[in-house]
Design an enzyme around this catalytic site. Structure first.
Site, PDB file in Angstrom:
ATOM      1  CG  HIS A  45    -140.909 -45.862   1.075  1.00  0.00           C
ATOM      2  ND1 HIS A  45    -142.127 -46.280   1.543  1.00  0.00           N
ATOM      3  CD2 HIS A  45    -140.355 -46.956   0.486  1.00  0.00           C
ATOM      4  CE1 HIS A  45    -142.318 -47.560   1.245  1.00  0.00           C
ATOM      5  NE2 HIS A  45    -141.257 -47.991   0.591  1.00  0.00           N
ATOM      6  CG  LEU A  46    -134.996 -42.088  -0.139  1.00  0.00           C
ATOM      7  CD1 LEU A  46    -133.730 -41.311   0.197  1.00  0.00           C
ATOM      8  CD2 LEU A  46    -135.693 -41.492  -1.342  1.00  0.00           C
ATOM      9  CG  ASP A  81    -138.359 -66.004   6.718  1.00  0.00           C
ATOM     10  OD1 ASP A  81    -139.395 -66.685   6.828  1.00  0.00           O
ATOM     11  OD2 ASP A  81    -138.163 -65.221   5.788  1.00  0.00           O
ATOM     12  CB  ALA A  89    -137.319 -49.227  -4.808  1.00  0.00           C
ATOM     13  NE  ARG A 100    -144.800 -52.299   2.271  1.00  0.00           N
ATOM     14  CZ  ARG A 100    -143.874 -52.103   1.354  1.00  0.00           C
ATOM     15  NH1 ARG A 100    -142.698 -51.592   1.694  1.00  0.00           N
ATOM     16  NH2 ARG A 100    -144.093 -52.409   0.094  1.00  0.00           N
ATOM     17  CD  GLU A 156    -143.795 -44.597   4.072  1.00  0.00           C
ATOM     18  OE1 GLU A 156    -143.965 -44.575   2.834  1.00  0.00           O
ATOM     19  OE2 GLU A 156    -143.073 -45.429   4.644  1.00  0.00           O
ATOM     20  CE  LYS A 205    -137.316 -63.041  -5.636  1.00  0.00           C
ATOM     21  NZ  LYS A 205    -138.440 -63.737  -5.012  1.00  0.00           N
TER      22      LYS A 205
END
Length: 587
Positions: free
Chosen positions: A323-324, A214, A326, A275, A304, A194
């Site tokens: 880790h921004l 992929d 979202a 990740r 983290e 996605k």
């Protein structure tokens, strides 16, 4: 307010009584069994532990159904202590849901909700073994993560972070921070799910040539947006920019290591919003120092928050965000609502389309198959109760009769429900969609599936389902078909499950309540005698049907009852001279 709750109730009734030829009673007491009981109880609510910050919209939705405990920054020990009092747990990426957590829950934890996409912080094997559903929120933050990936891509190409720090330090170094253009450059999207596909769309809009790697992505979906799927090696050789969007799995852990960096085009630029563990950070540092990698923009790290002495963080050619991916207002609210809806649905017993440790069944398939879920479970329950004591159930065959093609019928959900029906009546194990395959394997149950191809319209997914148990003896001899297997068959009629065949005998039984199967000599008065016995015990008969094998010879009577007859009533039924065998089956 009235809500659904569940608890374990230990009872010890006979789940099946049978008589053959002459009346006899079970000589050994039944073992005690634990059943999951669902009931409507005043003000009884499940408890949901929210262990990391969740948007207010999600919290409010949870509170309409459950007691919500928002306890953040719990230590592993504190989490294990709390979890035994909770039915559901919601986390983001910072909380590790380990095997210790599931063991500490002592079977109460029913669902873990991951507010986001990745589930590498949840021990899926332990969750599955303990029958705990794990759900995520895979769609709400897709756009936010893709946008952040593009933001890092463009900021890195034009040295935005470094130039900003320089100006704030009182410098004006225009010549030092000359960037590179994106137009005409090749971007390799590693992981075309996605987020990866949304990054590809946006990169195409920036004039980039986009390729993707992929192994599971369909080529036609990639072609639809002008993306070419290539091998991992080709992506490394040809890319000017590489953007990571794969999950962290044993196969992808440290996928970008010294060997991978030795194959890239010199001067490649790396973006990672997936990740941290997919990159060997020490190898990346060496590649940066050697000039093999020109720049890296990282939103995720292996550890983290990172240690202060992390040299990669301090490298002048590395841009880092905490880790921004979202972290937009819209995404946070969307994720909160999506995970709250999934958790509430799971606690209600609804099938979750976002389950990650159960068959991933699309929502439209769930809707279409829902009437067959009850049918398959009840066929399994009937079949196993027909097995004579001492016969171990090891080999089960399931046949699906349908006019649809093999690719148009997903039977994973139905297989799980048959397993549930086969195992729960004869054990204290609670089986669900999550742990069905694991429990079956653990108990040595081999379940094979086959298709019966029918002519006609494929409007209905299934015409009938047949369950056969091999290499066992039966309490009800008529349930054995010519192949020597216990056989039951059913179909959905007007949205309700019906039993349509036992052994080789055709019947028509609505599978509600419990039933009595009775083989007798075909003569007048039998129906009246059995009905009178049940009536004297205040057992309500909700239906009765008779199938004659041959006039004046044998017939099979099927009786549906709302209450469980007493042992005395069953004994009297067996003493009727014309009754050759019968069995009581509890659904």
């Amino acid at each position: 307010m009235s809500t659904i709750c569940s608890w374990n109730l230990t009872i010890s009734p006979d789940t099946a009584l049978s008589f053959s030829g002459r009346p006899s009673l079970a000589s050994s007491p039944r073992k005690r069994k634990t059943f999951l009981v669902l009931a409507t109880v005043l003000e009884a609510k499940p408890t949901v532990l929210v262990a990391e910050k969740l948007g207010d919209a999600g919290i409010q939705l949870l509170k309409t159904f459950a007691n919500v405990d928002c306890s953040y920054n719990l230590s592993p020990e504190e989490l294990c202590t709390k979890i035994s009092l909770c039915d559901a747990l919601i986390v983001r990426s910072g909380t590790k849901v380990t095997r210790d957590v599931f063991e500490s829950s002592m079977g109460r934890l029913k669902v873990v909700g991951r507010a986001g996409v990745g589930i590498d912080n949840v021990d899926l094997s332990a969750a599955t073994e303990h029958g705990c559903l794990v759900v995520n929120a895979p769609t709400a933050n897709t756009i936010a993560a893709a946008e952040h990936g593009i933001a890092l891509l463009t900021a890195m190409a034009r040295n935005v972070a470094q130039a900003d720090a320089s100006v704030k330090a009182g410098k004006w170094e225009r010549s030092k921070y000359v960037g590179v253009s994106l137009v005409g450059k090749t971007l390799a999207v590693m992981g075309f799910g996605k987020v990866g596909s949304e990054v590809a769309r946006r990169a195409k809009g920036l004039g980039m040539h986009v390729i993707a790697h992929d192994p599971y992505a369909p080529a036609d979906r990639a072609r639809a947006i002008g993306v070419e799927l290539v091998s991992f090696e080709e992506a490394l050789r040809t890319a000017d920019f590489i953007s990571m969007h794969m999950p962290l799995t044993p196969a992808t852990s440290k996928m970008f290591n010294d060997e991978a960096f030795s194959q890239v085009k010199k001067g490649v630029r790396i973006v990672n919003v997936a990740r941290g563990g997919v990159i060997d950070e020490e190898a990346l540092l060496r590649a940066l120092d050697a000039g093999i990698v020109a720049q890296a923009a990282l939103d995720v790290l292996t550890e983290e928050p990172p240690l202060q002495e992390n040299k990669l963080i301090g490298h002048e050619n590395v841009t880092v965000t905490p880790h921004l991916g979202a972290s937009t207002t819209e995404a946070q609210e969307g994720v909160a609502l999506e995970i709250a809806e999934a958790v509430v649905g799971a606690l209600k017993g609804e099938l979750a389309a976002t389950a990650v440790n159960a068959p991933m069944v699309p929502a439209e398939v769930l809707l279409e198959l829902s009437p067959y879920v009850a049918l398959t479970e009840k066929l399994g329950r009937l079949a196993v109760q027909l097995v004579a004591g001492g016969s171990g159930v090891k080999f089960v065959k399931v046949a699906y009769a349908s006019a649809r093609g093999p690719d148009d019928l997903d039977t994973r959900l139905l297989r799980a429900m048959i397993t549930k029906g086969l195992i729960e009546p004869i054990s204290s194990v609670f089986v669900n969609l999550v742990n069905a395959d694991f429990i079956a394997k653990q108990r040595g149950l081999r379940l094979s599936e086959e298709r019966i191809v029918l002519d006609g319209s494929p409007e209905k997914p299934l015409e009938f389902i047949q369950v056969r148990i091999a290499n066992v003896e039966s309490k009800f001899a008529s349930a054995m078909c010519e192949s020597g297997e216990i056989t039951v068959e059913g179909r959905v009629k007007e949205g309700k499950p019906h039993l349509t065949k036992v052994g080789s005998l055709g019947v028509d039984v609505s599978l509600e309540g419990s039933i009595i199967l009775c083989r007798q000599v075909d003569q007048p008065g039998i129906i009246g005698k059995v009905g009178s016995i049940l009536g004297e015990e205040n057992v309500n008969v909700n239906f009765m049907s008779v199938c004659r094998i041959a006039a004046g010879k044998q017939a099979v009577m099927t009786i549906g009852v709302d209450e469980e007859p007493s042992r005395d009533a069953l004994k009297k039924t067996g003493e009727i001279s014309a009754v050759e065998e019968f069995v009581f089956l509890k659904l």
